[in-house]
Design a protein around this motif. Sequence first.
Motif, PDB file in Angstrom:
ATOM      1  N   HIS A 526      13.670   3.381   0.049  1.00  0.00           N
ATOM      2  CA  HIS A 526      12.693   4.456   0.193  1.00  0.00           C
ATOM      3  C   HIS A 526      12.936   5.607  -0.788  1.00  0.00           C
ATOM      4  CE1 HIS A 526      11.586   2.414   3.902  1.00  0.00           C
ATOM      5  NE2 HIS A 526      10.536   3.210   4.002  1.00  0.00           N
ATOM      6  N   PRO A 530       8.909   5.449  -4.462  1.00  0.00           N
ATOM      7  CA  PRO A 530       8.173   6.555  -3.847  1.00  0.00           C
ATOM      8  C   PRO A 530       7.015   6.118  -2.962  1.00  0.00           C
ATOM      9  CG  PRO A 530       8.629   7.014  -6.159  1.00  0.00           C
ATOM     10  CD  PRO A 530       9.026   5.602  -5.928  1.00  0.00           C
ATOM     11  N   THR A 531       6.419   4.957  -3.246  1.00  0.00           N
ATOM     12  CA  THR A 531       5.311   4.501  -2.402  1.00  0.00           C
ATOM     13  C   THR A 531       5.785   4.256  -0.970  1.00  0.00           C
ATOM     14  OG1 THR A 531       5.706   2.210  -3.081  1.00  0.00           O
ATOM     15  CG2 THR A 531       4.043   3.462  -4.300  1.00  0.00           C
ATOM     16  N   THR A 534       6.207   7.697   0.631  1.00  0.00           N
ATOM     17  CA  THR A 534       4.910   8.296   0.966  1.00  0.00           C
ATOM     18  C   THR A 534       4.352   7.698   2.253  1.00  0.00           C
ATOM     19  OG1 THR A 534       4.438   8.724  -1.368  1.00  0.00           O
ATOM     20  CG2 THR A 534       2.568   8.695   0.149  1.00  0.00           C
ATOM     21  N   THR A 535       4.420   6.385   2.361  1.00  0.00           N
ATOM     22  CA  THR A 535       3.938   5.733   3.585  1.00  0.00           C
ATOM     23  C   THR A 535       4.732   6.202   4.798  1.00  0.00           C
ATOM     24  OG1 THR A 535       3.248   3.768   2.359  1.00  0.00           O
ATOM     25  CG2 THR A 535       3.615   3.503   4.725  1.00  0.00           C
ATOM     26  N   ASN A 538       3.785   9.819   5.664  1.00  0.00           N
ATOM     27  CA  ASN A 538       2.426   9.864   6.228  1.00  0.00           C
ATOM     28  C   ASN A 538       2.408   9.402   7.685  1.00  0.00           C
ATOM     29  OD1 ASN A 538       0.283  10.830   4.418  1.00  0.00           O
ATOM     30  ND2 ASN A 538       0.996   9.228   3.036  1.00  0.00           N
ATOM     31  N   TYR A 541       4.371  12.294   9.797  1.00  0.00           N
ATOM     32  CA  TYR A 541       3.859  13.667   9.858  1.00  0.00           C
ATOM     33  C   TYR A 541       3.093  13.988  11.147  1.00  0.00           C
ATOM     34  CZ  TYR A 541       1.654  18.051   8.678  1.00  0.00           C
ATOM     35  OH  TYR A 541       1.240  19.358   8.709  1.00  0.00           O
ATOM     36  N   LYS A 623       4.440  17.135   0.931  1.00  0.00           N
ATOM     37  CA  LYS A 623       4.584  15.775   0.414  1.00  0.00           C
ATOM     38  C   LYS A 623       3.371  14.905   0.718  1.00  0.00           C
ATOM     39  CE  LYS A 623       8.711  15.870  -1.470  1.00  0.00           C
ATOM     40  NZ  LYS A 623       8.884  15.643  -2.932  1.00  0.00           N
ATOM     41  N   VAL A 624       2.731  15.146   1.858  1.00  0.00           N
ATOM     42  CA  VAL A 624       1.611  14.276   2.258  1.00  0.00           C
ATOM     43  C   VAL A 624       0.259  14.924   1.970  1.00  0.00           C
ATOM     44  CG1 VAL A 624       3.016  13.138   4.003  1.00  0.00           C
ATOM     45  CG2 VAL A 624       1.617  15.102   4.668  1.00  0.00           C
TER      46      VAL A 624
END
Length: 818
Positions: A526, A530-531, A534-535, A538, A541, A623-624
């Motif tokens: 992770h 970065p993908t 990000t997941t 997301n 959050y 970040k999101v």
Amino acid sequence: MKLLDPILWVAAAGSALLASASETVDQSTLALENAITAASNSSLLWGPYRPGLYFGVRPRIPKSLMTGLMWANVDDYAHFKDLRHSAEQGDDVRGFGWVEYDARSGGRQVINDVGMSVKIETEFVKVEGGDKGGNWGVRIRGTPIEGAPEDVRTTLIFYTGLEGQGQLHLDSDLETDGIEGTVLIGGRTPDLGDFKVEITDGPKTNVHPVINHDAAAEKDIQKTQYVGANLMEDTLWRAKDLILQQISAAVQSASQKYGENDMPPPAQIFTLPNTGVVSGNFQAVQKTFEGSFEFDVLYTSRSAPQAMTSGGLGERIEEIKTAFRARFDEVFPLKAPFDKEEYVSFARELFSSLLGGVGYFHGTSLVDRTHHDEDSENFWESSLSTPRSPQEEGPTTLFTATPSRCFFPRGFYWDEGFHLLPIGLWDNDLSLEIVKSWFGLVDEDGWVGREQILGSEARSRVPADFVVQETRYANPPTLMLAVVAFIERLDQQANVGSEPSFNFQDGNGIGLSGGGIENEMLSSAHIEHPTLATTYLNDLYPILKRHYDWFRRTQAGDIKAWDREAFSMKEGYRWRGRTPDHCLTSGLDDYPRARPPHTGELHVDLLSWMGLMTKTLRVVAEKVGEEDDVAELKRVEEAIIRNIDDLHWNEEEQAYCDATIDEYEESVHVCHKGYISLFPILLGLLSPESPHLGAVLDLMRDPEELWSPWGLRSLSKKDEYYGQGENYWRGPIWIPIQYLALSSLYKNYINTPGPNQEKAREIYTELRQNVVENVFNEWKRTGIAWEQYDRETGEGSRAKGFTGWTSMVVMIMAETYK
């Protein structure tokens, strides 16, 4: 649980290349996420995830296979009643824990059992392969402890149990006097498929007692003894009770047959009956040795390409030991004066025991959702007198580190954020898995229980007063520390700009270990992709925000009603669940607060925690891409920082203090100087230019207040409650607060210009030396890491084997403050 075969993973990469450019990105991202998830699940499937036992292996699957180890000295009739199984505070054990351990590969544990005159070592390894989590094995060794006779007699019992659907069956020939040679137990479950467990005889150097008694004709203890049973699945964890029941019957039978004056030797009489259900859900085998011994337990999955063997186990043990030491030196490079070998060994053991204390729990909880009134006069009296209305909820699961395997073998919200700081440095993705597991317990309102006591086994280790979790109660949100640390590592990697160690899209650089992606790659997936991050963020959050909103709503304090002057009329907080002597929800238990409690209280430590929580949520929102939330959270963050001074600074005492309402209905400060006075600096909310920073540093450094040769006292030496009552947080030294102090000094005040920079540096240098030396010296003296350390002598006290947050000493030695 579906585990993706590595061959399919590579094939997925190849097929993605055939799609169009945009489709390739989407498909590759999805395939990457699926592949990493599957490979990580496989590498973490098995482990010693029953931390309340000295040794017990299970998978991260509810109601599945569970195993455990027991042992006792059988030189006399006195020791067997203390048969070792669950790790207990009162056991005469001079230290136990993992000395090298990685959650994805395995490691070595040492148990210095003074009471049983034996040192037990368990060397556990995993070998991935197939689609069912691969194989594992454990080598169990024993040697007489120093001063014990070389021919000391030890009996050991290894058992397998099956909680859910499936079957276990003895596949070896069972005679009335025992089992000759390797014992084979076969099994099958829907999740694990077919598998076998082999318990070997071990090397020829093993010696079994020779018994000169007529009873030896009935049971040959040169062989392996056995018992099988069908048990209620919720009672399998009580395996020790079954064993004691079986052996008690054997003792009674022998007593009737031979009489008191002709009883067989203990090694002969304390044996399993070689009877029972050979296809039951509980299978136990017993071996008895004289002097040193060794044998293996080998688990092989039918889906694995090769069987687990003793030879392969031995090779893997050496590989893991070498790899662990090299990686430890890289992740935690100890800094002077702690870069000597004796400190390195200490640090390895402390950190390994933290990782080895990670457990997997499944079961129901007892939850009280009754909302008692905490906004009326004398609210704590009605709260104490109102009967609880607990309901059984769940079942749920939790993957978590534990504070102490012998005293607190369960999940604690207050402790977990601290646990995850060193774990995250070692294995970022393991820490994310644990964070995800915890936030998976957050309910629709945003609440999560302070203690996770899942199922009857966990409940059996908890006093009744603490079993029920109440939905109005909070706890310090330390998981925010772990989330911030993850984002810091993510940003650091982005700034470095290095290429990933394995690249999914072109299929190159794929490391294979037993047929899977290399564990070291999985530990940082992770960060390097970065993908994936990000997941993850997301998904996290909305849960994080719901949890944050619950805190702000349920723990809000009243500023307006008492005409308090503050920058914000909203940002003041009080812990619910107060009594005159306790504020358990704060995590600081008996730390003195206002007496009597009042609905108008405001707590400086909780306001500080809310500052950290707000900052964390803001960083994740950035970040999101939740820009509206970012703007609002910045306003809240500023209001909290301003209100820390407006509501809690006491000019006369030159300290941050709680606030309450006096008999004249006026707001006043309650100044019990100690840890709560430090929270604005501990959590980095105080600017290096703050006019109050110097006074807070002086409070830390004053030997008549908080300073000691062993660390910062939890309560000022001048306070009327110092050392009084339970004396839990009324003077003793606690490592997580030392860590927060050192981390903040290092990151926020030593390397930032300001009027107190040199003072901060001096405090940091001396405090670091004092804390590490004391924990290290007590470990050398007792073989144990302790829950707390005495305010006057530095001696370890309370719960032993406290390799939860006390293990943060490793980060202090390495100066890796994340």
